[in-house]
Structure formats: structure tokens, C-alpha cells
Design an enzyme around this catalytic site. Structure first.
Site, short mmCIF file in Angstrom:
data_model
loop_
_atom_site.label_atom_id
_atom_site.label_comp_id
_atom_site.label_asym_id
_atom_site.label_seq_id
_atom_site.Cartn_x
_atom_site.Cartn_y
_atom_site.Cartn_z
N ARG A 1 23.44 24.18 7.69
CA ARG A 1 22.14 24.65 8.16
C ARG A 1 21.15 23.49 8.17
NH1 ARG A 1 24.13 28.26 10.22
NH2 ARG A 1 23.85 30.49 9.92
N HIS B 1 23.75 23.54 17.86
CA HIS B 1 24.23 24.63 17.00
C HIS B 1 25.41 25.33 17.70
CE1 HIS B 1 23.07 27.51 13.55
NE2 HIS B 1 24.35 27.70 13.87
P1 NDP Z 1 31.07 30.16 2.04
O1 NDP Z 1 30.12 31.11 1.44
O2 NDP Z 1 32.49 30.55 2.17
O3 NDP Z 1 31.05 28.79 1.24
C1 NDP Z 1 29.88 28.17 0.80
C2 NDP Z 1 30.25 26.98 -0.06
O4 NDP Z 1 29.06 26.29 -0.43
C3 NDP Z 1 30.97 27.37 -1.36
O5 NDP Z 1 31.97 26.44 -1.67
C4 NDP Z 1 29.84 27.30 -2.39
O6 NDP Z 1 30.25 27.00 -3.71
C5 NDP Z 1 29.05 26.13 -1.85
N1 NDP Z 1 27.68 26.17 -2.36
C6 NDP Z 1 26.72 27.09 -2.13
N2 NDP Z 1 25.59 26.78 -2.78
C7 NDP Z 1 25.85 25.63 -3.46
C8 NDP Z 1 25.10 24.82 -4.32
N3 NDP Z 1 23.83 25.13 -4.64
N4 NDP Z 1 25.67 23.72 -4.84
C9 NDP Z 1 26.96 23.43 -4.53
N5 NDP Z 1 27.74 24.16 -3.72
C10 NDP Z 1 27.19 25.25 -3.19
O7 NDP Z 1 30.46 29.77 3.46
P2 NDP Z 1 31.22 29.29 4.77
O8 NDP Z 1 32.11 28.16 4.41
O9 NDP Z 1 31.82 30.44 5.47
O10 NDP Z 1 30.00 28.80 5.67
C11 NDP Z 1 29.14 27.77 5.24
C12 NDP Z 1 27.91 27.72 6.12
O11 NDP Z 1 28.22 27.18 7.41
C13 NDP Z 1 27.29 29.07 6.48
O12 NDP Z 1 26.51 29.57 5.42
C14 NDP Z 1 26.44 28.72 7.69
O13 NDP Z 1 25.16 28.32 7.27
C15 NDP Z 1 27.17 27.53 8.30
N6 NDP Z 1 27.74 27.84 9.60
C16 NDP Z 1 27.37 27.07 10.68
C17 NDP Z 1 27.90 27.30 11.91
C18 NDP Z 1 27.58 26.42 13.06
O14 NDP Z 1 27.96 26.73 14.19
N7 NDP Z 1 26.91 25.31 12.84
C19 NDP Z 1 28.86 28.39 12.13
C20 NDP Z 1 29.19 29.12 10.95
C21 NDP Z 1 28.64 28.85 9.73
P3 NDP Z 1 31.16 28.03 -4.54
O15 NDP Z 1 32.51 27.97 -3.85
O16 NDP Z 1 31.20 27.49 -5.89
O17 NDP Z 1 30.51 29.37 -4.41
C1 OXD Z 2 26.86 31.19 11.69
C2 OXD Z 2 26.32 30.32 12.70
O1 OXD Z 2 26.30 31.28 10.60
O2 OXD Z 2 26.70 30.43 13.88
O3 OXD Z 2 27.90 31.82 11.96
O4 OXD Z 2 25.52 29.45 12.38
#
Ligand code: NDP
Ligand code: OXD
Length: 320
Positions: free
Chosen positions: A235, A283
Site C-alpha cells: 500500500r 496499482h
Molecule cells: P496477509 O494478511 O496474508 O499478510 C500480511 C503480512 O504482513 C503478514 O506476514 C503479516 O505478519 C505482515 N505484517 C502485517 N503487519 C505487520 C507489522 N506491523 N510488522 C511486520 N509484519 C507485518 O496479506 P496479503 O499477503 O494477502 O496481502 C498483503 C497486502 O498486499 C494487502 O494488504 C494489500 O494491501 C496489498 N495488495 C496489493 C495489491 C496490488 O495490486 N498492488 C493486490 C493485492 C493486495 P504476520 O504473518 O506475522 O501476521
Molecule cells: C487489493 C488490491 O487489496 O487490489 O486486492 O490492492
């Protein structure tokens, strides 16, 4: 009056894709498409499920009978930070196609930086035939993935297949075969070993602005690429954009690939557009496939209605 298991769709993205997917979705249920002007004033008090992406700000005040909210994407910051939400399960979108697309983007960008993508593009435009010397291999470069959730873990595994050295960082420690992982307390070591930093964190109170000058300054400067590279497809709110621009200008960062920005669309005046060490994508790293989204919703609604717990429920305290 709608049936008691009706589904409301308020997806403010690719309208054409929503219209293509709707006719065959959710057989046997009432479906209320909020993109249809005929539904704008409709009574929503007995709708059961809502599938949303940046929905109408009034939606949750009007849809008082909801049993669950489905995010149209993997991220949920678009609703958690913007709306007063009822106390209901929020289910995020997890799907193979989305995961594969994200990993494609990450691998594509890492290879672009490894294989001198900027320099060869300039050479081509100026008709120069000249091999750039000292081409490093993937195994000379350490990619550090911040966020080892569904997307980060898959990207890490695919980078490994390409031969990169891969390390990962997440809030809680993960066990992933062949990948050295660090928890929150291991951030210093993680950053000091990272040549290409990949941001795949959700946007939460803890991750807002996390990619800033102090963090970029802790990345490895002795790697085979000649300086640290930053990729962000998580993000834009997690990047301190003024710091990022300044670090790209003064060499703290050698280059970046950015799919997300603090304000989207990226401002026409932003220097990022014109920087010759920056890749900008709009994006688009991993857009939701609407048909797959509807299949996922149907599956999770099926679980709810048969008394099983739904999957991929958001922890509202952690914010993801
Ligand atoms: P998940 O919820 O599966 O994973 C999030 C990861 O981030 C976990 O490993 C979590 O740790 C870690 N995390 C969260 N907060 C912290 C913190 N404060 N410090 C350290 N680690 C942290 O999410 P996804 O992998 O499915 O997606 C990640 C992000 O990708 C989405 O939230 C979205 O914003 C973005 N996204 C962007 C897209 C695009 O087109 N650009 C498309 C889809 C998603 P832990 O495992 O310990 O909980
Ligand atoms: C998502 C994105 O969160 O597209 O899936 O950013």
C-alpha cells in the site's frame, strides 16, 4: 423485499468486469448491484452479505441486517480506515489468480533491476549495441520481502526458484523452506542484508509510513546491484513519499518499482513519473478477477450458512 440470503455488490472498480461476471454469479440468490442506478435508493435493511470495494459511505448505515462483509480485494484498509463498520466478520479476498499475478509483478520487477532494464531500454531507443559488463546473477542478490502473508510467501518462493537469495520479515516469525525469516525484532539484520526490498505489507496503524529515509538508510549498500532497490506493491500509505523521492534523487536508493502511492491516481505533478530510476505501474500488480471473487464469496457464504467458520477473516485489532 429481498430474500434473506441476498448479496449486495458495491465494487467501485472495473465496472465492465463486474457486469460480465454478475449474470452467472450466485445462482438462486437475490443480487443487488449498487452500480445499477435503479438500486441506489432501495431499502437495504434485509440484505445479508455485502461485497465491497470503496463502497458508498452510507452503505453500512442502510444495510443494517448484514451478516458478513466481503472485501473485493486482499487489502481491507479501504474499509477499516474509512467507515464506521458494524461488528461483523470482514472477509478478505484470497485467491490463486491474485497471488500468481502479484508474484509475477514482483519477479518481473526484480529481474528488471537485476538485468539492467533501464539501461538497455535507453540503449535500444538510441540504437546502441553494447553489452553491459559485469552482469550479476540472481544468486548474487538478496531480496528481502517485508510481509510474509499469502502474497509475500508466494513471491518469496517464486523469487527463490529464479535463483535469488531470499529473506523475509513479518510480525510473527515464519517457517518457509529455503528462506531465512525474521520477526519484528529482527528488522535491523533483515534490512542490513537486503539488496532489493519488496514491500508486501498491509496498511495498518503500525505500517503507515514505515518505508522512510531511516529505513532505506539501513539497507545493504555493498550488494551486486551497486545500491539498494525498493519495490512496493503493498500500500502507498506505507511509504513516506517525500522521503522516497529524496532517497531516489540522492542515491540512498538506487532505484524503485512502485505500484502503489500515498494518493492514487499518482498526481500528474509527482516527480516519480519522470525519474529515470523509477518504474511506475498504476496499482495494477494484482487486480482482483471478479469471477474468482464471486466464487470465493459463494464458497465463504456456503460455509457460513452451513455453520462452518469462514476463512480469511480479518483481525480488526491488527487491521489486516
Ligand atoms: P496477509 O494478511 O496474508 O499478510 C500480511 C503480512 O504482513 C503478514 O506476514 C503479516 O505478519 C505482515 N505484517 C502485517 N503487519 C505487520 C507489522 N506491523 N510488522 C511486520 N509484519 C507485518 O496479506 P496479503 O499477503 O494477502 O496481502 C498483503 C497486502 O498486499 C494487502 O494488504 C494489500 O494491501 C496489498 N495488495 C496489493 C495489491 C496490488 O495490486 N498492488 C493486490 C493485492 C493486495 P504476520 O504473518 O506475522 O501476521
Ligand atoms: C487489493 C488490491 O487489496 O487490489 O486486492 O490492492
Amino acid at each position: 423485499m429481498t430474500d434473506k440470503n441476498s448479496i449486495l455488490i458495491d465494487l467501485r472498480f472495473d465496472r465492465e468486469a463486474v457486469l460480465r461476471a454478475l449474470p452467472n454469479a450466485f445462482p438462486g440468490r437475490d443480487v443487488i448491484d449498487m452500480g445499477d442506478p435503479a438500486n441506489r435508493e432501495r431499502d437495504l435493511s434485509d440484505v445479508a452479505y455485502a461485497v465491497v470495494w470503496k463502497p458508498d459511505p452510507d452503505l453500512f448505515r442502510r444495510a443494517t441486517g448484514l451478516k458478513a462483509i466481503f472485501s473485493g480485494g486482499a487489502g481491507v484498509d479501504h474499509i477499516l480506515t474509512t467507515y464506521e463498520l458494524p461488528d461483523l466478520p470482514i472477509i478478505r479476498f484470497v485467491d490463486r489468480s491474485l497471488t500468481d499475478r502479484m508474484s509475477e509483478w514482483v519477479v518481473w520487477q526484480c529481474l528488471h533491476h537485476l538485468r539492467n532494464g533501464f539501461a538497455y531500454a535507453i540503449q535500444q531507443r538510441t540504437r546502441i549495441w553494447s553489452e553491459i559488463a559485469d552482469q550479476p546473477e540472481a544468486c548474487d542478490v538478496t531480496v528481502g520481502v517485508m510481509g510474509l502473508g499469502v502474497l509475500g510467501a508466494d513471491a518469496a518462493a517464486k523469487l527463490k526458484v529464479m535463483g535469488f537469495r531470499v529473506i523475509g520479515w513479518s510480525r510473527s516469525k515464519k517457517e518457509i523452506a529455503g528462506i531465512e525469516t525474521f520477526d519484528a525484532a529482527g528488522q535491523d539484520e533483515f534490512l542490513s542484508r537486503t539488496d532489493i526490498l519488496v514491500g508486501l505489507l498491509p496498511l495498518t496503524d503500525e505500517t503507515r509510513g514505515i518505508y522512510d529515509r531511516p529505513l532505506f538508510s539501513r539497507l545493504s549498500r555493498s550488494g551486486a546491484l551497486g545500491g539498494p532497490v525498493f519495490l512496493n506493491a503493498g500500500r502507498g500509505g506505507s511509504q513516506n513519499q517525500p522521503d522516497l523521492i529524496a532517497c531516489l534523487a540522492d542515491g540512498t536508493l538506487k532505484a524503485a518499482s512502485l505500484d502503489v502511492f500515498t494518493v492514487e491516481p499518482l498526481d500528474q505533478e509527482s516527480p516519480l513519473w519522470g525519474m529515470d530510476n523509477v518504474v511506475v505501474t498504476p496499482h495494477a500488480a494484482a487486480s482482483s478477477d471478479v469471477r474468482a471473487l464471486f466464487r470465493h464469496v459463494e464458497e465463504q457464504v456456503g460455509r457460513l450458512e452451513s455453520g462452518k467458520p469462514p476463512q480469511f477473516v480479518v483481525d480488526k485489532i491488527l487491521g489486516y
